[in-house]
Design a protein around this motif. Structure first.
Motif, PDB file in Angstrom:
ATOM      1  N   MET A 209      -8.339  -1.568 -10.508  1.00 29.50           N
ATOM      2  CA  MET A 209      -7.172  -1.040  -9.819  1.00 29.50           C
ATOM      3  C   MET A 209      -7.055  -1.602  -8.398  1.00 29.50           C
ATOM      4  N   LEU A 210      -5.855  -1.526  -7.870  1.00 24.74           N
ATOM      5  CA  LEU A 210      -5.590  -1.992  -6.516  1.00 24.74           C
ATOM      6  C   LEU A 210      -6.425  -1.241  -5.482  1.00 24.74           C
ATOM      7  N   THR A 211      -6.735  -1.907  -4.410  1.00 25.83           N
ATOM      8  CA  THR A 211      -7.289  -1.243  -3.240  1.00 25.83           C
ATOM      9  C   THR A 211      -6.140  -0.856  -2.309  1.00 25.83           C
ATOM     10  N   ARG A 212      -6.406   0.018  -1.368  1.00 25.64           N
ATOM     11  CA  ARG A 212      -5.387   0.376  -0.385  1.00 25.64           C
ATOM     12  C   ARG A 212      -4.935  -0.869   0.391  1.00 25.64           C
ATOM     13  N   HIS A 213      -5.880  -1.735   0.722  1.00 24.47           N
ATOM     14  CA  HIS A 213      -5.536  -2.957   1.450  1.00 24.47           C
ATOM     15  C   HIS A 213      -4.597  -3.834   0.635  1.00 24.47           C
ATOM     16  N   GLN A 214      -4.833  -3.931  -0.672  1.00 20.22           N
ATOM     17  CA  GLN A 214      -3.958  -4.754  -1.518  1.00 20.22           C
ATOM     18  C   GLN A 214      -2.565  -4.153  -1.647  1.00 20.22           C
ATOM     19  N   VAL A 215      -2.462  -2.832  -1.684  1.00 24.68           N
ATOM     20  CA  VAL A 215      -1.141  -2.200  -1.684  1.00 24.68           C
ATOM     21  C   VAL A 215      -0.391  -2.586  -0.414  1.00 24.68           C
ATOM     22  N   ARG A 216      -1.083  -2.558   0.720  1.00 26.55           N
ATOM     23  CA  ARG A 216      -0.461  -2.933   1.991  1.00 26.55           C
ATOM     24  C   ARG A 216      -0.041  -4.405   1.970  1.00 26.55           C
ATOM     25  N   LEU A 217      -0.879  -5.257   1.387  1.00 26.05           N
ATOM     26  CA  LEU A 217      -0.534  -6.680   1.299  1.00 26.05           C
ATOM     27  C   LEU A 217       0.694  -6.902   0.424  1.00 26.05           C
ATOM     28  N   LEU A 218       0.810  -6.152  -0.670  1.00 21.35           N
ATOM     29  CA  LEU A 218       2.008  -6.255  -1.506  1.00 21.35           C
ATOM     30  C   LEU A 218       3.255  -5.927  -0.691  1.00 21.35           C
ATOM     31  N   ALA A 219       3.190  -4.827   0.059  1.00 21.37           N
ATOM     32  CA  ALA A 219       4.342  -4.426   0.865  1.00 21.37           C
ATOM     33  C   ALA A 219       4.639  -5.461   1.944  1.00 21.37           C
ATOM     34  N   ASP A 220       3.596  -5.968   2.582  1.00 16.37           N
ATOM     35  CA  ASP A 220       3.796  -6.955   3.638  1.00 16.37           C
ATOM     36  C   ASP A 220       4.368  -8.265   3.096  1.00 16.37           C
ATOM     37  N   ALA A 221       4.164  -8.527   1.812  1.00 18.45           N
ATOM     38  CA  ALA A 221       4.693  -9.739   1.183  1.00 18.45           C
ATOM     39  C   ALA A 221       6.144  -9.564   0.721  1.00 18.45           C
ATOM     40  N   GLY A 222       6.744  -8.418   1.028  1.00 20.42           N
ATOM     41  CA  GLY A 222       8.135  -8.189   0.657  1.00 20.42           C
ATOM     42  C   GLY A 222       8.324  -7.451  -0.649  1.00 20.42           C
ATOM     43  N   MET A 223       7.219  -7.017  -1.265  1.00 19.81           N
ATOM     44  CA  MET A 223       7.325  -6.221  -2.472  1.00 19.81           C
ATOM     45  C   MET A 223       7.605  -4.759  -2.091  1.00 19.81           C
ATOM     46  N   HIS A 224       8.169  -4.014  -3.013  1.00 20.04           N
ATOM     47  CA  HIS A 224       8.461  -2.607  -2.771  1.00 20.04           C
ATOM     48  C   HIS A 224       7.408  -1.750  -3.466  1.00 20.04           C
ATOM     49  N   ILE A 225       7.044  -0.646  -2.838  1.00 23.84           N
ATOM     50  CA  ILE A 225       6.031   0.249  -3.371  1.00 23.84           C
ATOM     51  C   ILE A 225       6.689   1.576  -3.742  1.00 23.84           C
ATOM     52  N   GLY A 226       6.420   2.035  -4.961  1.00 28.17           N
ATOM     53  CA  GLY A 226       6.907   3.324  -5.430  1.00 28.17           C
ATOM     54  C   GLY A 226       5.750   4.184  -5.893  1.00 28.17           C
ATOM     55  N   ALA A 227       6.005   5.462  -6.073  1.00 24.75           N
ATOM     56  CA  ALA A 227       4.963   6.413  -6.460  1.00 24.75           C
ATOM     57  C   ALA A 227       4.927   6.602  -7.973  1.00 24.75           C
ATOM     58  N   HIS A 228       3.736   6.956  -8.472  1.00 20.89           N
ATOM     59  CA  HIS A 228       3.524   7.114  -9.918  1.00 20.89           C
ATOM     60  C   HIS A 228       2.553   8.272 -10.181  1.00 20.89           C
ATOM     61  N   THR A 229       2.615   9.281  -9.318  1.00 19.13           N
ATOM     62  CA  THR A 229       1.736  10.452  -9.308  1.00 19.13           C
ATOM     63  C   THR A 229       0.346  10.098  -8.766  1.00 19.13           C
TER      64      THR A 229
END
Length: 338
Positions: A209-229
């Motif tokens: 699974m993703l790390t918190r840092h990788q989630v941040r990198l996805l967002a910083d790369a222009g990807m959008h983050i949504g919730a999934h519970t």
């Protein structure tokens, strides 16, 4: 032939017929249709246990097809344009569920190479070294040296022995166990999956699974983050207070990670009528989300309930069949849920 159709075919030139067909089937403006594609993982190489799962090469091909045929728009923006009647023709959005590490390691570079953005719906309880309950079972059955597993559980309505010698037998065992375990209460489901891992002598992996840092990198790369519970429960089986906690806590965690609003939500499993209904849609709205997505096939229009949006992904591996199935999804009347 209507004038718009005639002009489209006269201007084909080097443009593919599929692109023309998408232009006709998916107009812009007030009559716009939005195709929302759903993925989970992008594997490094094909997986014998899940031969239909998308791998690196296939995802790269899909991205090239989508870039040719469609106007791929981040889902947050696509929803705003859909509501305002400004969505362009051939509109599509790419989404991923769960939060697998390969979304960052493999999918992200491919998306960026094609100039595309996607929305990643992340289950926050699995971040870092966590593991989805189903992956606990999958990886145990994949890696075990045990030749069978005995199922003796009244909740399954079946008692017997499942052989695990061949790939086909392991695939059949997964097809039996996972759909039945899916609807257990989250705590029972976790205990069951952990018991399977113990029986088979294969502890869960800690790097799926993703790390918190990788989630941040996805967002910083222009990807959008949504919730999934947080814990990926079947929300229709949960009490109202639990649903609200899953909706709000996952959003708060993600907003803290990416330091920007999280406006979209994906229902776990997401089958309308079985996994999600009017109550869950109402609670998602009341929790402050702008939209929520299901796994009901179909396309979205201005008349769609923004908290019961359909999603679809063709599983075909060839260009023509993938395009034809995506086109068929645009031509099929939307269900009552969409």
């Amino acid at each position: 032939m209507v004038p718009d159709s005639r002009r489209a075919f006269e201007s084909v030139g080097p443009v593919s017929l599929l692109r023309v067909a998408f232009s006709l089937a998916s107009p812009g403006g007030a009559r716009a249709k939005l195709s929302i594609l759903i993925f989970h993982r992008v594997l490094e190489r094909p997986d014998p246990l899940f031969p239909s799962e998308v791998d690196r090469e296939q995802f790269a091909r899909i991205c090239s097809w989508l870039r040719e045929w469609c106007n791929v728009i981040p889902l947050d923006e696509a929803m705003r344009l859909l509501r305002s009647g400004e969505l362009p023709r051939r509109a599509a959005a790419i989404t991923f569920d769960d939060g697998y590490r390969d979304n960052h390691d493999i999918a992200l570079p491919i998306l960026r190479a094609h100039g595309l953005a996607a929305t990643f719906f992340v289950a926050t309880g699995c971040l870092e070294d966590g593991c989805m309950w189903n992956d606990v079972i999958i990886e145990a059955i994949r890696r075990t040296d045990v030749e069978h597993i005995d199922i003796d559980d009244s909740r399954f309505g079946w008692t017997g022995r499942l052989p695990l010698i061949s790939v086909e037998q392991r695939r059949a065992a997964l097809s039996f166990v996972i759909p039945r375990a899916k609807y257990l209460p989250p705590d029972e489901r976790a205990r069951f999956s952990e018991s399977v891992a113990r029986l088979l002598g294969a502890p869960p992996p800690s790097d799926l699974m993703l790390t918190r840092h990788q989630v941040r990198l996805l967002a910083d790369a222009g990807m959008h983050i949504g919730a999934h519970t947080v814990t990926h429960p079947i929300l229709a089986k949960c009490g109202e207070d639990e649903v609200v906690r899953e909706l709000t806590c996952s959003r708060e965690v993600l907003q803290d990670i990416v330091q920007r609003p999280v406006s979209g939500f994906a229902y776990p499993n997401g089958v309308p009528g079985d996994d999600v209904g009017a109550r869950e849609a109402r609670l998602a709205r009341e929790s402050g989300y702008d939209y929520a997505v299901t796994t009901q096939w179909g396309h979205a229009t201005r008349r769609s309930d923004p908290f019961m949006l359909p999603r679809f992904s063709p599983w075909d591996r060839s260009r023509s069949r993938f395009g034809a199935r995506l086109l068929s999804n645009l031509l099929t009347p939307t269900s009552r849920y969409a």
